[in-house]
Scaffold this motif. Sequence first.
Motif, PDB file in Angstrom:
ATOM      1  N   ASP A  71       0.811  -1.218   0.000  1.00 18.59           N
ATOM      2  CA  ASP A  71       0.000   0.000   0.000  1.00 18.59           C
ATOM      3  C   ASP A  71       0.849   1.274   0.000  1.00 18.59           C
ATOM      4  OD1 ASP A  71      -2.311  -1.481  -0.026  1.00 18.59           O
ATOM      5  OD2 ASP A  71      -2.574  -1.395   2.158  1.00 18.59           O
ATOM      6  N   GLY A  72       1.981   1.269   0.638  1.00 15.94           N
ATOM      7  CA  GLY A  72       2.802   2.465   0.733  1.00 15.94           C
ATOM      8  C   GLY A  72       3.595   2.772  -0.526  1.00 15.94           C
ATOM      9  N   LEU A  73       3.612   1.865  -1.494  1.00 17.68           N
ATOM     10  CA  LEU A  73       4.399   2.080  -2.700  1.00 17.68           C
ATOM     11  C   LEU A  73       3.692   2.941  -3.731  1.00 17.68           C
ATOM     12  CD1 LEU A  73       5.946  -1.449  -3.230  1.00 17.68           C
ATOM     13  CD2 LEU A  73       7.007   0.568  -2.233  1.00 17.68           C
ATOM     14  N   VAL A  74       2.388   2.981  -3.691  1.00 14.33           N
ATOM     15  CA  VAL A  74       1.624   3.728  -4.681  1.00 14.33           C
ATOM     16  C   VAL A  74       0.883   4.850  -3.979  1.00 14.33           C
ATOM     17  CG1 VAL A  74      -0.206   3.583  -6.401  1.00 14.33           C
ATOM     18  CG2 VAL A  74       1.358   1.672  -6.103  1.00 14.33           C
ATOM     19  N   SER A  75       1.028   6.060  -4.514  1.00 17.49           N
ATOM     20  CA  SER A  75       0.340   7.208  -3.947  1.00 17.49           C
ATOM     21  C   SER A  75      -0.899   7.504  -4.774  1.00 17.49           C
ATOM     22  CB  SER A  75       1.274   8.414  -3.952  1.00 17.49           C
ATOM     23  OG  SER A  75       0.617   9.525  -3.421  1.00 17.49           O
ATOM     24  N   THR A  76      -1.989   7.689  -4.100  1.00 15.04           N
ATOM     25  CA  THR A  76      -3.213   8.022  -4.816  1.00 15.04           C
ATOM     26  C   THR A  76      -3.323   9.530  -4.947  1.00 15.04           C
ATOM     27  OG1 THR A  76      -4.458   8.007  -2.750  1.00 15.04           O
ATOM     28  CG2 THR A  76      -4.437   5.976  -4.021  1.00 15.04           C
ATOM     29  N   LYS A  77      -4.078   9.980  -5.931  1.00 17.14           N
ATOM     30  CA  LYS A  77      -4.213  11.407  -6.206  1.00 17.14           C
ATOM     31  C   LYS A  77      -4.711  12.139  -4.965  1.00 17.14           C
ATOM     32  CE  LYS A  77      -6.014  14.548  -9.650  1.00 17.14           C
ATOM     33  NZ  LYS A  77      -6.753  14.671 -10.900  1.00 17.14           N
ATOM     34  N   GLY A  78      -4.016  13.221  -4.633  1.00 22.00           N
ATOM     35  CA  GLY A  78      -4.394  14.006  -3.482  1.00 22.00           C
ATOM     36  C   GLY A  78      -3.835  13.486  -2.173  1.00 22.00           C
TER      37      GLY A  78
END
Length: 83
Positions: free
Chosen positions: A10-17
């Motif tokens: 989960d910490g590897l991908v940043s979601t928009k905002g």
Amino acid sequence: MSSKNKINLDGLVSTKGNITSTSDMPTRSINQSENNEEKNNMPLNFRVSSDFRRRFRMFAASHDLKLNELLVLAFDQYEKNNK
């Protein structure tokens, strides 16, 4: 059957905002005068031989110049010598 351990990614991908920066991340600074110059730039298109193109690009790269910077310097020098 072998059971695989699931890894939390989960910490590897940043979601928009949801972007966070780290303290050691360099900031991006925009030089205002360069930004204004780029707005005033107009395209200049012409053809040259592949050998000249390669030499021009290699010279610019070896002298840490942008291609348009080298063109302006070369033309300024030519204009100065041929007045």
